[in-house]
Design a protein around this motif. Structure first.
Motif, PDB file in Angstrom:
ATOM      1  N   ASP A   1       0.856  -1.191   0.000  1.00 13.29           N
ATOM      2  CA  ASP A   1       0.000   0.000   0.000  1.00 13.29           C
ATOM      3  C   ASP A   1       0.888   1.235   0.000  1.00 13.29           C
ATOM      4  OD1 ASP A   1      -2.256   1.508  -0.024  1.00 13.29           O
ATOM      5  OD2 ASP A   1      -3.082   0.748   1.865  1.00 13.29           O
ATOM      6  N   ILE A   2       0.323   2.359  -0.422  1.00 10.57           N
ATOM      7  CA  ILE A   2       1.059   3.622  -0.493  1.00 10.57           C
ATOM      8  C   ILE A   2       0.413   4.608   0.475  1.00 10.57           C
ATOM      9  CG2 ILE A   2       1.833   5.513  -1.967  1.00 10.57           C
ATOM     10  CD1 ILE A   2       3.065   2.875  -2.721  1.00 10.57           C
ATOM     11  N   GLY A   3       1.257   5.208   1.316  1.00 14.92           N
ATOM     12  CA  GLY A   3       0.753   6.190   2.279  1.00 14.92           C
ATOM     13  C   GLY A   3       1.771   7.284   2.517  1.00 14.92           C
TER      14      GLY A   3
ATOM     15  N   ARG B   1       9.830   0.631   1.421  1.00 15.70           N
ATOM     16  CA  ARG B   1      10.735   1.571   0.750  1.00 15.70           C
ATOM     17  C   ARG B   1      10.028   2.908   0.580  1.00 15.70           C
ATOM     18  NH1 ARG B   1       8.687  -2.126  -2.721  1.00 15.70           N
ATOM     19  NH2 ARG B   1       7.330  -1.325  -4.402  1.00 15.70           N
ATOM     20  N   ILE B   2      10.808   3.911   0.239  1.00 13.53           N
ATOM     21  CA  ILE B   2      10.227   5.176  -0.225  1.00 13.53           C
ATOM     22  C   ILE B   2       9.662   4.942  -1.617  1.00 13.53           C
ATOM     23  CG2 ILE B   2      10.736   7.562  -0.863  1.00 13.53           C
ATOM     24  CD1 ILE B   2      12.814   7.625   1.340  1.00 13.53           C
ATOM     25  N   ALA B   3       8.459   5.429  -1.847  1.00 10.36           N
ATOM     26  CA  ALA B   3       7.739   5.126  -3.081  1.00 10.36           C
ATOM     27  C   ALA B   3       8.538   5.522  -4.314  1.00 10.36           C
ATOM     28  CB  ALA B   3       6.389   5.838  -3.077  1.00 10.36           C
TER      29      ALA B   3
ATOM     30  N   GLU C   1       2.774   5.977  -9.869  1.00  8.56           N
ATOM     31  CA  GLU C   1       1.928   5.918 -11.060  1.00  8.56           C
ATOM     32  C   GLU C   1       0.752   4.963 -10.845  1.00  8.56           C
ATOM     33  OE1 GLU C   1       2.363   4.987 -15.869  1.00  8.56           O
ATOM     34  OE2 GLU C   1       4.125   4.989 -14.563  1.00  8.56           O
ATOM     35  N   LYS C   2       1.037   3.780 -10.293  1.00 12.27           N
ATOM     36  CA  LYS C   2      -0.046   2.830  -9.994  1.00 12.27           C
ATOM     37  C   LYS C   2      -1.003   3.407  -8.952  1.00 12.27           C
ATOM     38  CE  LYS C   2       2.465  -1.468 -10.938  1.00 12.27           C
ATOM     39  NZ  LYS C   2       2.972  -2.737 -10.348  1.00 12.27           N
ATOM     40  N   TRP C   3      -0.448   4.114  -7.975  1.00  9.14           N
ATOM     41  CA  TRP C   3      -1.260   4.703  -6.903  1.00  9.14           C
ATOM     42  C   TRP C   3      -2.234   5.733  -7.460  1.00  9.14           C
ATOM     43  CZ3 TRP C   3       0.453   9.053  -3.216  1.00  9.14           C
ATOM     44  CH2 TRP C   3      -0.447   9.183  -2.162  1.00  9.14           C
ATOM     45  N   HIS C   4      -1.740   6.610  -8.326  1.00  9.75           N
ATOM     46  CA  HIS C   4      -2.601   7.640  -8.916  1.00  9.75           C
ATOM     47  C   HIS C   4      -3.657   7.023  -9.823  1.00  9.75           C
ATOM     48  CE1 HIS C   4      -0.275  10.684  -7.049  1.00  9.75           C
ATOM     49  NE2 HIS C   4       0.782  10.592  -7.855  1.00  9.75           N
ATOM     50  N   GLU C   5      -3.305   5.961 -10.538  1.00 10.75           N
ATOM     51  CA  GLU C   5      -4.295   5.280 -11.382  1.00 10.75           C
ATOM     52  C   GLU C   5      -5.400   4.664 -10.530  1.00 10.75           C
ATOM     53  OE1 GLU C   5      -2.182   2.448 -13.690  1.00 10.75           O
ATOM     54  OE2 GLU C   5      -1.254   3.929 -15.017  1.00 10.75           O
TER      55      GLU C   5
ATOM     56  N   GLY D   1      -3.422  -1.306  -6.254  1.00 13.51           N
ATOM     57  CA  GLY D   1      -4.629  -1.510  -7.040  1.00 13.51           C
ATOM     58  C   GLY D   1      -5.200  -2.906  -6.980  1.00 13.51           C
ATOM     59  N   ASN D   2      -4.702  -3.777  -6.082  1.00 10.88           N
ATOM     60  CA  ASN D   2      -5.167  -5.166  -6.015  1.00 10.88           C
ATOM     61  C   ASN D   2      -6.320  -5.360  -5.034  1.00 10.88           C
ATOM     62  OD1 ASN D   2      -3.220  -6.048  -7.863  1.00 10.88           O
ATOM     63  ND2 ASN D   2      -1.682  -6.301  -6.238  1.00 10.88           N
TER      64      ASN D   2
END
Length: 380
Positions: free
Chosen positions: A84-86, A115-117, A123-127, A161-162
């Motif tokens: 996940d991205i936060g 890790r740091i994104a 790109e996947k996060w924004h999509e 996105g999963n």
């Protein structure tokens, strides 16, 4: 010299004793002021970091790779499944204090920071974020087609996105097993349903309260306590449902903020049922200013008549005098003097033409002050 000073200020990131790493909101809700941000060695005291996701969802993670994380960094963290991205919202000692407020039953609930994104992660996060609104609208149609008594208020995709989290509100228990199958078939992701209350929905959506400030549940309030109408009664607030209800249509959380002070201050006030006896009549409690310690009494029990405002101490003195069979001259302190009656002014009576006389005097005065036009023209 000035250039060196500017460079030093930019590098430190502090001005007038306030560090930008502590104060910065980063457009995130439930921001915590990190008053230890500029203390040397604070981030290294613990490997725990606080990471915030969409709206009010937060998580706590171990920085096992010893990354140089600061407030505002976008990181990839462990999720089940995938990642996940936060955004990092807190580091250092305050994270341990925050953990005490969160009901984490097992150390296994604290996952890792990967890790740091990277650019491809972002790109996947924004999509995934771009699909959230359309997914919410479509999921509402599917729930309505199944005849379920529920409202899907928000959808949050995981950073890779999963997986998608569907936040819903329902008054009663809902059997959404068929809904999960239909949603998984429609969006091809793993589905997680999470029920929230009206207050949590208001916190996720955000907004401005009747006080003109941003909602407390959307800025700093993490835990919700029950609010009853007794809080309004203790503060002598009118029991008007439209004024007592917040943006969530529930009783305002701020009714609990000062209720303890009002309860403590009300102990110093005389009882509402006590009648004060004076030589000029009986007085009944009409209203009270609890925090100021002032009591307003009326000679009529039901309506406002001959209102007199005295302090709570003075009211208690009169109560003690009445118990001894004594009656003061008036509610006021000056016992030696009788209460002076205010002269009655009859606005409807009198000579109505007095207003016309005032206008005539004004016109005459303006006429005398006006210069002689003929004389001015001759001089010119």
């Amino acid at each position: 010299m000035a250039e060196n000073t500017n460079e030093h200020t930019v590098r430190i990131g502090c001005d007038r004793g306030l560090c930008h790493q502590a104060v910065g909101r980063q457009d995130k809700q439930l921001n915590t002021y990190d008053w230890l941000a500029d203390v040397p060695g604070n981030p290294s005291t613990t490997d725990l970091v606080e990471v915030q996701f969409k709206h009010t969802r937060k998580g706590y993670y171990h920085n096992v790779n010893n990354l140089d994380l600061k407030k505002g960094d976008i990181v990839a963290v462990e999720a089940s499944p995938g990642h996940d991205i936060g955004v990092v919202t807190l580091t250092g000692r305050l994270v341990k204090l925050q953990l005490k407020k969160v009901n984490i039953k097992s150390p296994d609930d604290i996952k890792r920071v990967y890790r740091i994104a990277r650019p491809n992660d972002l790109e996947k996060w924004h999509e995934a974020q771009a699909r959230e609104h359309s997914t919410m609208i479509e999921s509402r149609k599917i729930a309505k087609g199944l005849g379920l008594d529920m409202k899907i208020g928000d959808v949050e995709y995981q950073g890779d996105g999963n997986k998608a989290i569907f936040y819903y509100i329902a008054d009663e228990r809902v059997d959404f097993r068929q809904l999960i199958k239909d949603l998984a078939q429609a969006f091809h992701v793993r589905i997680e349903m999470k029920q929230i209350g009206a207050r949590q929905e208001a916190g996720r959506i955000g907004g401005t309260g009747p006080c003109g400030r941003e909602l407390c549940c959307a800025t700093w309030m993490k835990n919700f306590s029950s609010v009853s109408t007794n809080a309004a009664r203790f503060q002598d607030i009118s029991l008007n449902p439209q004024k007592l209800a917040g943006m969530c249509a529930k009783l305002k959380c701020c009714l609990n903020y000062e209720v303890d002070d009002y309860i403590e201050a009300s102990k110093n006030l005389p009882g509402k049922e006590i009648t004060l006896m004076t030589q000029d009549g009986e007085y009944h409690l009409f209203k009270s200013d609890i925090l100021a310690g002032l009591c307003t009494y009326s000679t009529d029990k039901n309506i406002a008549a001959n209102l007199e405002t005295i302090t709570a101490e003075r009211a208690k003195e009169i109560i003690e005098m009445n118990k001894r069979g004594e009656k003061p001259v008036s509610l006021e302190h000056n016992e030696g003097k009788k209460k002076e009656e205010k002269p009655h002014i009859d606005l409807a009576g009198g000579d109505i033409s007095r207003f016309d006389k005032a206008k005539k005097k004004k016109k005459k005065k303006n006429k005398n002050n006006r210069p002689n036009d003929k004389k001015e023209a001759k001089d010119a």
